[in-house]
Design an enzyme around this catalytic site. Structure first.
Site, PDB file in Angstrom:
ATOM      1  N   HIS A   1      -4.250   6.292   3.548  1.00 18.49           N
ATOM      2  CA  HIS A   1      -4.754   5.075   2.885  1.00 18.49           C
ATOM      3  C   HIS A   1      -4.186   3.793   3.500  1.00 18.49           C
ATOM      4  O   HIS A   1      -4.927   2.882   3.882  1.00 18.49           O
ATOM      5  CB  HIS A   1      -4.443   5.147   1.385  1.00 18.49           C
ATOM      6  CG  HIS A   1      -5.137   4.128   0.560  1.00 18.49           C
ATOM      7  ND1 HIS A   1      -4.640   2.866   0.357  1.00 18.49           N
ATOM      8  CD2 HIS A   1      -6.314   4.169  -0.118  1.00 18.49           C
ATOM      9  CE1 HIS A   1      -5.466   2.184  -0.427  1.00 18.49           C
ATOM     10  NE2 HIS A   1      -6.491   2.952  -0.741  1.00 18.49           N
TER      11      HIS A   1
ATOM     12  N   SER B   1     -11.136  -0.272  -1.720  1.00 16.01           N
ATOM     13  CA  SER B   1      -9.891  -0.322  -0.938  1.00 16.01           C
ATOM     14  C   SER B   1     -10.174  -0.692   0.511  1.00 16.01           C
ATOM     15  O   SER B   1      -9.343  -1.301   1.172  1.00 16.01           O
ATOM     16  CB  SER B   1      -9.199   1.046  -0.917  1.00 16.01           C
ATOM     17  OG  SER B   1      -8.446   1.253  -2.068  1.00 16.01           O
TER      18      SER B   1
ATOM     19  N   ASP C   1       0.843  -1.206   0.000  1.00 17.22           N
ATOM     20  CA  ASP C   1       0.000   0.000   0.000  1.00 17.22           C
ATOM     21  C   ASP C   1       0.872   1.247   0.000  1.00 17.22           C
ATOM     22  O   ASP C   1       2.001   1.213  -0.482  1.00 17.22           O
ATOM     23  CB  ASP C   1      -0.913  -0.060   1.241  1.00 17.22           C
ATOM     24  CG  ASP C   1      -2.218   0.698   1.052  1.00 17.22           C
ATOM     25  OD1 ASP C   1      -2.175   1.931   0.906  1.00 17.22           O
ATOM     26  OD2 ASP C   1      -3.288   0.056   1.072  1.00 17.22           O
TER      27      ASP C   1
END
Ligand SMILES: *[C@@H]1O[C@H](CO)[C@@H](O)[C@H](O)[C@H]1NC(C)=O
Ligand SMILES: *[C@@H]1O[C@H](CO)[C@@H](O)[C@H](O)[C@H]1NC(C)=O
Ligand SMILES: *[C@@H]1O[C@H](CO)[C@@H](O)[C@H](O)[C@H]1NC(C)=O
Ligand SMILES: *[C@@H]1O[C@H](CO)[C@@H](O)[C@H](O)[C@H]1NC(C)=O
Length: 559
Positions: free
Chosen positions: A195, A520, A142
């Site tokens: 994220h 996601s 990621d």
């Protein structure tokens, strides 16, 4: 015969070089896949690197354009990534033993109550049988991570298993967060966009009480496998990731000894034999590693799914059993439900003038993008905007800057009734298409229209949850239409998980959690579930785990 042909082509390329000299800037990263010569196994690391380098030394180069090895892969593929000119790439393709040469591709990254929504409860069911994932390691490929975040506390998490070979390139690891590797040069693996912190904590964050944002979604936050270990492999920068870095992250994860990989990213649809991630994940599952991927956020168009290989789990996004509710109250007494994360306590909900900048038919004015409100007086009013042309939070900023008191965002017809709770900068409600249509009918029905926003806080979901979100990418599978994709949906709308900073700078709380939406967010839920199953059944292969996940279900209707 073959080497001769290779030589001829090499010479041809060399000639081209002289005519069109390449500058070092023109060097691109290519992924070169090789076939292992029969009977060779290169047991020593340096042997395989030497062999890889021998390919680079066989192609023509001048001093300013030497091909440069970027990654020598050991597990994901037999091959390497190297910086080369177009002509060098052509030349290498013709060498004996080279299967394919492909310029690296760009992949895009696609987030309290989800554990109980999935049936995970203290002391019962899978959490009990799996001991909450104890002993398993989840590798997350990621952006980056926030070491020291409360979700990465290691209470009750044992030492990593002895097979673990990974490392931490920065300070802050513990028994929960056992690895941090960076595959993007010139940047830090410490999170600045949220994220990676969000996805990692969704898969295996430890439990944290009183987790909320703006007071919403308050409760005990927990990843799906709260006692599993986590390792972060940074392969992305900002919102994109290159295939050579992703392969490098996966290669390390395999070497380090992870059991499960979670990749909330996706790229172009390709034939499996041309798709570097399909090839790399095939190597991973052969080594017993389960791989979960996000399906993509390009729905509801058909054939929009990414990550189509049958051996991986491809995860779409659904709602869960709660909403972060704001409602629109119209002057005709109709109440229409929407969502917003930002719910200020000091907003007096008296009825204010309601305006729709797009009333004359201008989609530009209705978009509430920068500059679009010039011809509308929105001061002190509730402003109706149409979704679809701008970031939802930026639309609110435009309305606020123009003096608007509140905002209603109406979905376009394609996005239908799929909405999400966003950290708006002013009182707002994001409503579905049908509700937006009602508001527009009301606007047409009388000349003095009024409305306000009612803040309802965190409320239970609807009967139809879980619902596939409109943004969740759809099949059929382009590479192989006979294989159904996505495989499954997971919680992906309004998911609360760890964040690198406090988004709540308006009320000044320090809580670093955030509610976000996307496939996601769905993908790491399933990675965590796979870790639980692996923990409960160490002898299960990735295919058995995938089958168990996909064929176990219960009919449910939440009310
Ligand atoms: C990153 O930088 C190091 C040292 O500067 C270099 O050796 C390595 O090749 C670089 N890696 C990539 C992927 O560019
Ligand atoms: C969150 O829930 C806890 C436990 O119910 C409660 O003590 C706390 O005040 C709540 N926080 C917010 C911001 O609502
Ligand atoms: C409102 O009126 C405008 C202009 O007459 C028209 O184009 C639009 O379709 C109407 N909207 C609704 C929801 O009735
Ligand atoms: C709140 O945070 C956002 C993004 O982090 C920033 O753009 C904004 O200026 C901040 N607002 C205040 C009042 O600090």
């Amino acid at each position: 015969m073959l080497p001769t042909i290779g030589l001829v082509l090499v010479l041809t390329c060399a000639t081209i070089f002289n005519v069109f000299p390449t500058k070092a800037d023109d060097l691109k990263t290519y992924i070169v896949q090789l076939s292992l010569p029969e009977g060779q196994d290169f047991s020593q690391v340096n042997e395989i690197e030497e062999w890889y380098n021998s390919f680079l030394s066989k192609i023509p180069s001048r001093s300013n354009e030497k091909p440069e090895m970027v990654y020598a892969y050991r597990h994901v593929i037999t091959g390497f990534a190297a910086k080369m000119s177009v002509d060098q790439a052509k030349a290498i393709k013709n060498l004996r033993g080279v299967v394919s040469v492909k310029p690296e591709g760009v992949y895009q990254l696609q987030t309290t109550s989800s554990p109980s929504f999935l049936g995970l409860r203290q002391g019962s069911g899978l959490w009990k049988d799996s001991n909450k994932g104890k002993g398993t390691i989840i590798g997350v490929i990621d952006t980056r991570i926030t070491p020291g975040h409360p979700s990465f506390n290691d209470n009750d998490v044992p030492l990593p298993p002895s097979r673990w070979k990974g490392k931490c390139e920065v300070a802050g690891c513990n028994n929960k967060l056992i690895g941090i590797r960076n595959f993007v040069n010139g940047s830090t693996p410490i999170d600045e966009d949220g994220h990676g912190t969000h996805t990692a904590s969704t898969a295996a964050g430890n439990s944290v009480d009183n987790a909320n944002v703006f007071g919403m979604a308050n409760g005990t936050a927990s990843g799906m496998a709260p006692l599993a270990h986590l390792a972060m492999y940074k392969a992305c920068f900002q919102m994109s990731c290159s295939s050579s870095n992703i392969l490098a992250g996966m290669d390390s994860a395999i070497e380090d000894g992870v059991n499960v990989m979670s990749l909330s990213l996706g790229g172009p649809q390709e034939e499996f034999y041309e798709d570097p991630l399909a090839i790399a994940t095939f190597s991973a599952i052969q080594k017993g590693i389960f791989v979960s991927f996000s399906a993509g956020n390009s729905g509801p168009h058909s054939r929009s799914v990414s990550n189509e290989a049958p051996w991986i789990l491809t995860v779409g996004a659904s709602t869960i059993d709660r909403r972060i509710r704001t409602s629109v109250l119209l002057g005709n007494k109709k109440v229409l439900d929407g969502e917003s994360l930002y719910q200020p306590k000091d907003f007096d909900n008296k009825l204010r003038r309601l305006v729709y900048p797009g009333k004359d038919g201008s989609t530009y004015a209705a978009s509430c993008i920068e500059g679009s409100l010039q011809h509308t007086d929105v001061k002190g009013k509730v402003v109706l905007c149409d979704a679809g042309n701008a970031d939802l939070i930026e639309m609110g900023q435009v309305v606020k800057d123009a003096g608007g008191a509140a905002m209603i965002i109406a979905n376009d017809i394609l996005s239908g009734e799929s909405i999400s709770a966003e950290a708006h900068v002013l009182p707002a409600s994001y409503v579905g298409y049908k509700k937006g249509f009602e508001i527009k009918k009301y606007l047409n029905s009388t000349s003095s229209t009024v409305a306000t926003i009612l803040f309802r806080g965190t409320v239970p979901g609807t009967k139809t949850d879980p619902e596939v979100s409109s943004f969740s990418s759809r099949g059929p599978n382009s590479a192989s239409p006979g294989i159904l994709k996505p495989d499954i949906i997971g919680p992906g709308v309004d998911i609360l998980a760890a964040w690198h900073e406090s988004v709540d700078n308006q009320t000044g709380t320090k809580a670093t959690f955030h509610v976000v939406s996307g496939t996601s967010m769905a993908c790491p839920h399933l990675a965590g579930i796979a870790a639980l199953l692996k923990s409960a059944h160490p002898d299960w292969s990735p295919a058995v785990i995938k089958s168990a996940i996909m064929t176990t279900g219960s009919q449910m209707n939440f009310t």
